[in-house]
Scaffold this active site. Sequence first.
Site: not given
Length: 280
Positions: A127, A174, A207, A231
Amino acid sequence: MSHKITLIDGDGIGPEVTKAVTKIIKAAGVEIQWEERLAGQRALVEISDNDNPLPAETIDSIRKNKVALKAPVTTPVGERFRSVNVALRKELDLYCNLRPTVTLPGVKTRYENIDLVVVRENTEDLYAGIERQVDDDTAESIKRITRGASERICRWAFEYARKHGRKKVTASHKANIMKLSDGLFLRVFKEVAAKYSDIESEDVIIDALCMRLVIDPTQFDVLVMPNLYGDIVSDLCSGFVGGLGVAAGANFGENTAVFGSGGGSGPGIAGQNKSQPTAR
């Protein structure tokens, strides 16, 4: 006692939202001197000979006053200037974005009794927008994760949990795929968690976290994660309580805070068409 606060009333719906928020604050009896400054599209239009959507005088005002209230500002999609919100966070080292998600009386939603908090690292990760054009057909972004930034955001999450009587902090990542970058964030989280034996800790792959959130958001308490995941997840969580228009957001540094007068971390794109330039 009067407080001086920087006011950025933003673009699009910004002035409308700001008018309502300042009216509420006035009705609450808080005495505030608003120091109005510009950012975003209005700064480009209204300040002559200016090509900076975040003028130096706006940054200087926030540094001086320590606190700002900011409405949505334009961030064009895929062109023109970079995000004002990202620039603000970098300039003022606003390393923590706090997004509470709380069920509000009278707002009909799919879920009831939601009370969770997303703590988002605010200064690095994908980001941060470190990108380059390799050739006409290839572009790349750099995902930068550091021990220092990871440690202070994880510590902030646990301190928040302890101060507010929260029971559990969940880190999301992740690290199964990005073993170096997200792996570093996860290792640091576990190191910090070991110092807070009074608070339960866990980690969940991003996820899987999203799946579990939409099944039952009440199973989570405080969530902490790197910038880009934060975000996305904080906006997802706002949907549990009615959307970005009713979602609070604040950005904190060591000595400075920027609060949103709309929903979201930007803050807010309430009432805005997502296909248009957003206020993130």
